[in-house]
Design a protein around this motif. Structure first.
Motif, PDB file in Angstrom:
ATOM      1  N   LEU A 128       0.829  -1.203   0.000  1.00 49.27           N
ATOM      2  CA  LEU A 128       0.000   0.000   0.000  1.00 49.27           C
ATOM      3  C   LEU A 128       0.868   1.259   0.000  1.00 49.27           C
ATOM      4  CD1 LEU A 128      -2.754   1.347   0.103  1.00 49.27           C
ATOM      5  CD2 LEU A 128      -2.710   1.131   2.597  1.00 49.27           C
ATOM      6  N   TYR A 129       1.951   1.267   0.766  1.00 56.29           N
ATOM      7  CA  TYR A 129       2.815   2.449   0.780  1.00 56.29           C
ATOM      8  C   TYR A 129       3.337   2.747  -0.624  1.00 56.29           C
ATOM      9  CZ  TYR A 129       6.256   5.942   1.855  1.00 56.29           C
ATOM     10  OH  TYR A 129       6.942   7.135   1.870  1.00 56.29           O
ATOM     11  N   LEU A 130       3.832   1.720  -1.298  1.00 56.10           N
ATOM     12  CA  LEU A 130       4.397   1.930  -2.628  1.00 56.10           C
ATOM     13  C   LEU A 130       3.339   2.405  -3.623  1.00 56.10           C
ATOM     14  CD1 LEU A 130       6.784  -1.174  -2.826  1.00 56.10           C
ATOM     15  CD2 LEU A 130       7.342   1.175  -2.170  1.00 56.10           C
ATOM     16  N   VAL A 131       2.114   1.879  -3.492  1.00 55.92           N
ATOM     17  CA  VAL A 131       1.026   2.325  -4.365  1.00 55.92           C
ATOM     18  C   VAL A 131       0.684   3.788  -4.088  1.00 55.92           C
ATOM     19  CG1 VAL A 131      -1.449   2.061  -4.809  1.00 55.92           C
ATOM     20  CG2 VAL A 131       0.031   0.060  -4.808  1.00 55.92           C
ATOM     21  N   MET A 132       0.604   4.173  -2.820  1.00 63.46           N
ATOM     22  CA  MET A 132       0.296   5.565  -2.485  1.00 63.46           C
ATOM     23  C   MET A 132       1.393   6.498  -2.994  1.00 63.46           C
ATOM     24  SD  MET A 132      -2.671   5.556  -1.032  1.00 63.46           S
ATOM     25  CE  MET A 132      -2.686   7.273  -0.536  1.00 63.46           C
ATOM     26  N   ASP A 133       2.628   6.069  -2.885  1.00 60.72           N
ATOM     27  CA  ASP A 133       3.747   6.856  -3.386  1.00 60.72           C
ATOM     28  C   ASP A 133       3.622   7.069  -4.896  1.00 60.72           C
ATOM     29  OD1 ASP A 133       6.639   7.873  -2.678  1.00 60.72           O
ATOM     30  OD2 ASP A 133       6.877   6.661  -4.487  1.00 60.72           O
ATOM     31  N   ASP A 134       3.269   6.008  -5.605  1.00 65.56           N
ATOM     32  CA  ASP A 134       3.081   6.113  -7.061  1.00 65.56           C
ATOM     33  C   ASP A 134       1.908   7.031  -7.407  1.00 65.56           C
ATOM     34  OD1 ASP A 134       5.207   4.441  -7.702  1.00 65.56           O
ATOM     35  OD2 ASP A 134       3.958   2.635  -7.744  1.00 65.56           O
ATOM     36  N   LEU A 135       0.786   6.855  -6.698  1.00 63.59           N
ATOM     37  CA  LEU A 135      -0.403   7.645  -6.996  1.00 63.59           C
ATOM     38  C   LEU A 135      -0.156   9.134  -6.775  1.00 63.59           C
ATOM     39  CD1 LEU A 135      -3.163   5.374  -5.390  1.00 63.59           C
ATOM     40  CD2 LEU A 135      -2.695   5.681  -7.837  1.00 63.59           C
ATOM     41  N   ALA A 136       0.634   9.463  -5.753  1.00 68.52           N
ATOM     42  CA  ALA A 136       0.939  10.873  -5.490  1.00 68.52           C
ATOM     43  C   ALA A 136       1.637  11.507  -6.688  1.00 68.52           C
ATOM     44  CB  ALA A 136       1.810  10.997  -4.243  1.00 68.52           C
ATOM     45  N   ASP A 137       2.521  10.765  -7.330  1.00 67.01           N
ATOM     46  CA  ASP A 137       3.249  11.288  -8.493  1.00 67.01           C
ATOM     47  C   ASP A 137       2.393  11.290  -9.754  1.00 67.01           C
ATOM     48  OD1 ASP A 137       5.504  11.698  -6.966  1.00 67.01           O
ATOM     49  OD2 ASP A 137       6.413   9.772  -7.472  1.00 67.01           O
ATOM     50  N   GLN A 138       1.617  10.238  -9.939  1.00 66.72           N
ATOM     51  CA  GLN A 138       0.876  10.079 -11.185  1.00 66.72           C
ATOM     52  C   GLN A 138      -0.409  10.910 -11.233  1.00 66.72           C
ATOM     53  OE1 GLN A 138       0.228   5.865 -11.805  1.00 66.72           O
ATOM     54  NE2 GLN A 138       2.371   5.379 -11.373  1.00 66.72           N
ATOM     55  N   PHE A 139      -1.077  11.048 -10.069  1.00 66.05           N
ATOM     56  CA  PHE A 139      -2.392  11.686 -10.074  1.00 66.05           C
ATOM     57  C   PHE A 139      -2.529  12.821  -9.062  1.00 66.05           C
ATOM     58  CE2 PHE A 139      -3.004   7.246 -11.418  1.00 66.05           C
ATOM     59  CZ  PHE A 139      -3.584   7.451 -12.666  1.00 66.05           C
ATOM     60  N   GLY A 140      -1.553  12.994  -8.172  1.00 68.96           N
ATOM     61  CA  GLY A 140      -1.638  14.030  -7.152  1.00 68.96           C
ATOM     62  C   GLY A 140      -0.696  15.181  -7.433  1.00 68.96           C
ATOM     63  N   ILE A 141      -0.260  15.836  -6.365  1.00 69.96           N
ATOM     64  CA  ILE A 141       0.644  16.981  -6.496  1.00 69.96           C
ATOM     65  C   ILE A 141       2.076  16.592  -6.184  1.00 69.96           C
ATOM     66  CG2 ILE A 141      -1.156  18.680  -6.042  1.00 69.96           C
ATOM     67  CD1 ILE A 141      -0.124  18.886  -3.152  1.00 69.96           C
ATOM     68  N   GLY A 142       2.354  15.295  -6.163  1.00 68.15           N
ATOM     69  CA  GLY A 142       3.718  14.829  -5.968  1.00 68.15           C
ATOM     70  C   GLY A 142       4.142  14.681  -4.531  1.00 68.15           C
ATOM     71  N   THR A 143       3.206  14.887  -3.589  1.00 70.65           N
ATOM     72  CA  THR A 143       3.526  14.726  -2.173  1.00 70.65           C
ATOM     73  C   THR A 143       2.487  13.828  -1.504  1.00 70.65           C
ATOM     74  OG1 THR A 143       2.191  16.567  -1.308  1.00 70.65           O
ATOM     75  CG2 THR A 143       4.392  17.099  -2.144  1.00 70.65           C
ATOM     76  N   LEU A 144       2.901  13.220  -0.400  1.00 70.63           N
ATOM     77  CA  LEU A 144       1.984  12.533   0.498  1.00 70.63           C
ATOM     78  C   LEU A 144       1.945  13.302   1.804  1.00 70.63           C
ATOM     79  CD1 LEU A 144       2.947   8.767   0.036  1.00 70.63           C
ATOM     80  CD2 LEU A 144       0.742   9.801  -0.517  1.00 70.63           C
ATOM     81  N   ARG A 145       0.802  13.244   2.479  1.00 71.03           N
ATOM     82  CA  ARG A 145       0.735  13.901   3.782  1.00 71.03           C
ATOM     83  C   ARG A 145       0.297  12.912   4.842  1.00 71.03           C
ATOM     84  NH1 ARG A 145      -1.278  17.454   7.546  1.00 71.03           N
ATOM     85  NH2 ARG A 145      -0.092  19.383   7.740  1.00 71.03           N
ATOM     86  N   LEU A 146       1.047  12.892   5.949  1.00 74.46           N
ATOM     87  CA  LEU A 146       0.711  12.055   7.090  1.00 74.46           C
ATOM     88  C   LEU A 146      -0.152  12.881   8.025  1.00 74.46           C
ATOM     89  CD1 LEU A 146       4.359  10.764   7.745  1.00 74.46           C
ATOM     90  CD2 LEU A 146       2.689   9.914   6.080  1.00 74.46           C
ATOM     91  N   THR A 147      -1.301  12.341   8.428  1.00 71.01           N
ATOM     92  CA  THR A 147      -2.262  13.129   9.196  1.00 71.01           C
ATOM     93  C   THR A 147      -2.154  12.856  10.689  1.00 71.01           C
ATOM     94  OG1 THR A 147      -4.135  11.585   9.327  1.00 71.01           O
ATOM     95  CG2 THR A 147      -3.821  12.765   7.241  1.00 71.01           C
ATOM     96  N   THR A 148      -2.853  13.687  11.462  1.00 70.40           N
ATOM     97  CA  THR A 148      -2.881  13.528  12.912  1.00 70.40           C
ATOM     98  C   THR A 148      -3.781  12.368  13.343  1.00 70.40           C
ATOM     99  OG1 THR A 148      -4.677  15.140  13.085  1.00 70.40           O
ATOM    100  CG2 THR A 148      -2.422  15.967  13.280  1.00 70.40           C
ATOM    101  N   ARG A 149      -4.428  11.685  12.374  1.00 71.45           N
ATOM    102  CA  ARG A 149      -5.196  10.486  12.705  1.00 71.45           C
ATOM    103  C   ARG A 149      -4.612   9.252  12.005  1.00 71.45           C
ATOM    104  NH1 ARG A 149      -8.947  11.180  16.181  1.00 71.45           N
ATOM    105  NH2 ARG A 149      -9.631   9.034  16.011  1.00 71.45           N
TER     106      ARG A 149
END
Length: 692
Positions: free
Chosen positions: A147-168
């Motif tokens: 899941l981490y690797l998929v989220m990392d890929d999605l951030a680059d392919q479809f997001g703004i190139g960053t991931l954010r870790l939340t307070t929850r």
């Protein structure tokens, strides 16, 4: 008076209205698109308040819907959207198929239940450029390698190139376009992730300590958090219908969770409903749960609607739980009837009863929380209105038992789990500080390479940090080297102020933001550090600082020693009085403090803390002991640091060339030249002392 609940005699309130069996708000009405057939539940009381005997029974009888001729209670617009949605499907399903870059008002509310918020870039002028933020749901902050690797890929392919870790303990993925939503959502789901219920009027992500200790109590707390998350997961299939065409990609649920969800011994469920716990209306507002073990307050336990604490025997074997209720951070500026609140003790339950007790609390809020005005819909307002005794009595009707008194617990501590630690099973874990939870640039690339190379699972902490888990001893040195090269420093090399600081995203994408938070906090922390140095506070001293761009409190500023809450352009309320262990509530100190005036407030406060504190007294405790009136007097009468009082400062730069060279190096680390120079000097002095 008592009533029989499956053999358990329990006191009931005298007001029969408190004994109604749950119905969704305004009943289970048919949806406007005629897709729903529904039933209305009726309560038949076999007693009156004055004559009922000890064998009175409350029964729920399902009957056909009859025309309702009574006056309808006032409802918020969101309640009507939910009622007409065919369990959170319509009109979102239609809006996602249109060519427009955005969705309509009703769909904007409904997509929250699917784990997404519609946003637009507030820095841009002219036509709004819409995108969507996706938030995952990760009980205990657990994230698999895949899941981490998929989220990392999605951030680059479809997001703004960053991931954010939340307070929850979740990810947020920003900048996803509407046309890509299904691709992104389905990718997350097929990687055994989920965004279901990460937003919306239902249970949010369940917190638990992120540390992967192989200890009975920690493992038990994490298992409990996962079970509660499963218990309160929506059952009507709307999420999978929307994003993977109805395919349910789920692992088997524990039988005890299925049993607790289906149990209707005490009138908690909607019979024959696609949502046995939530009904068509779900909850009045969001609902937050955290689970932890004694002493470990890494989860801010008292800020949750329900706080669950594992209680173990002398051998460390879990026996049951203390339950706390009624916490919540959100408020509205200049409306004193809204407020942050700490959870208070409800009672103790044996370990086999926890799912039934949690369900009873949720149902009490579902049935009695306000649905007319969303400002007052959180459970904290119900408990504040009723009082804890009445609330406990009503919950006991749905639980079917009396709560025992809470067990005595040791003092709480905030635990960050940064740095290297033994897991207890032969492996190691490494906690990494991430400023404001924003994973980007070189840091993002480095984390990806390490997690992929060593096949590591990770965990997200409630303080916006990340933990690399299950590391072999032989990997420690190469991983440490790789982390340092990627700018992920060990905690001893990070400014202590940064280690406990938090901020919400705020501008440019959050529609609620009034001013900066994440983008503003780096400079705020630098300025606080400069004030520390000016008044003579030591480098290793710190205060818990949290900044939010609006009063909703996503970074929990009302628990901070120094909380800055946006109340206008470049303007903040200042809250003082939380403590490092996160067990006390801050108080409003000043309104409308402009960002450029911050030092005028902080300098006298830190100066007096340095000189008037008791032994080991934290800044938050000092402000509470001193009181608002005297603190205000300190600020009003401040004329600057007395001559000679700041005797620890050094003149670090004798020439322009040295300063400019140090400034260029400092900018690479997002620091000031003065800060970097002080760090170099401290590290040199420490190395010389250790070498003696």
């Amino acid at each position: 008076m008592t009533t029989s609940f499956g053999g358990a005699n329990t006191a009931i309130p005298k007001d029969p209205k408190l004994l109604r069996v749950p119905t969704s708000f305004n009943g289970l009405q048919s949806a406007s698109n005629s897709l729903l057939l529904s039933k209305r539940l009726h309560v038949y009381h076999s007693f009156s308040a004055s004559t009922a005997g000890p064998n009175s029974i409350i029964r729920a009888v399902s009957t056909p819907v009859k025309p309702d001729t009574s006056v309808q209670p006032k409802r918020s617009k969101v309640e009507i959207f939910k009622e007409h949605s065919n369990f959170i499907r319509y009109p979102l399903n239609e809006e996602l198929l249109t060519e427009a870059s955005n969705i309509n008002e009703a769909a904007t509310q409904l997509i929250k239940f699917h784990g997404s918020y519609q946003q637009y870039n507030r820095d841009e002028r002219g036509a709004k450029s819409y995108s969507f933020m996706l938030r995952t749901k990760n009980p205990c902050g657990k994230v698999s390698n895949k899941l981490y690797l998929v989220m990392d890929d999605l951030a680059d392919q479809f997001g703004i190139g960053t991931l954010r870790l939340t307070t929850r303990q979740t990810f947020q993925l920003h900048g996803v376009l509407k046309k890509d939503l299904k691709t992104v959502m389905s990718s997350i789901i097929r990687s055994m992730g989920s965004t279901l219920g990460a937003c919306g009027d239902l249970n949010r992500n369940v917190l638990a300590p992120a540390a992967p200790f192989a200890r009975k109590d920690y493992l038990f707390a994490q298992k409990t958090a996962e079970d509660i998350a499963a218990l309160l997961t929506p059952q009507s299939g709307f999420y999978y219908d929307m994003w993977v065409d109805g395919e349910k990609i789920l692992s088997a649920e524990p039988p005890e969770v299925v049993k607790a969800r289906n149990d209707n011994s005490h009138g908690t469920n909607f019979p024959d409903s696609a949502e046995p716990i939530y009904g068509t209306q779900f909850l009045p507002r969001k609902f937050k749960v955290a689970v932890t073990v004694p002493t470990d307050n890494s989860v801010d336990i008292f800020t949750n609607d329900i706080g669950v604490v594992v209680v173990s025997d002398s051998d460390g074997k879990p026996q049951g739980y203390n339950i706390y209720v009624g916490g919540g951070m959100g408020r509205t500026h200049r409306l004193e009837s809204t407020f942050p609140r700490l959870a208070e003790p409800l009672g103790y339950v044996p370990k086999e009863d926890i799912l039934y007790a949690v369900k009873a609390i949720v149902v009490t809020q579902r049935e009695n929380g306000r649905r007319d005005d969303r400002k007052y819909s959180r459970m904290k307002y119900l408990i504040s209105s009723w009082g804890i005794e009445k609330f406990r009595t009503v919950v006991e009707q749905y639980y079917g038992k009396k709560f025992e008194p809470c067990r005595e617990l040791p003092e709480w501590e905030f635990k960050s789990y940064l740095g290297w630690h033994e897991q207890g099973d032969g492996g190691l874990f490494c906690g990494l500080h991430v400023d404001s939870g924003r994973v980007k640039g070189t840091m993002k690339t480095t984390l990806r390479e390490i997690i992929e190379k060593y096949n590591l699972n990770v965990r997200i902490t409630p303080n916006q940090n990340i933990i690399l888990c299950d590391i072999r001893q032989a990997w420690k040195r190469p991983i440490t080297t790789a982390l340092a090269q990627g700018g992920l420093l060990q905690p001893r090399y990070v400014d202590p102020l940064n280690l406990t600081a938090m901020a919400c995203p705020a501008f440019p994408l959050c529609p609620l933001a009034i001013t900066e938070a994440e983008r503003g906090i780096p400079n705020i922390l630098k300025r606080v550090r400069a004030v520390f140095e000016k008044v003579g506070l030591k480098y290793n001293e710190s205060v818990v600082i949290r900044v939010t761009g609006c009063p909703n409190g996503c970074a929990r500023p009302y628990m901070a020693e120094l909380g800055l809450v946006g109340d206008g352009p470049n303007s903040y309320q200042i809250w003082l009085g939380g403590n490092p262990n996160q067990t006390s509530l801050a108080k409003l100190f000043k309104d409308k403090v402009k960002l450029h005036d911050l030092e005028n407030v902080l300098e006298p406060l830190f100066y007096n803390w340095k000189r008037k504190r008791l032994s080991k007294e934290s800044f938050g405790d000092f402000t509470i002991r001193t009181g608002t009136e005297k603190l205000q007097e300190m600020v009003d009468k401040w004329e600057g640091i007395p001559l000679g009082a700041s005797r620890y400062n050094l003149k670090l730069f004798a020439d322009k060339e040295t300063y400019e060279a140090m400034d260029a190096l400092a900018r690479l680390q997002d620091k000031s030249a003065h800060q970097l120079a002080m760090e170099v000097i401290r590290n040199y002095v420490a190395s010389q002392q250790s070498g003696k």
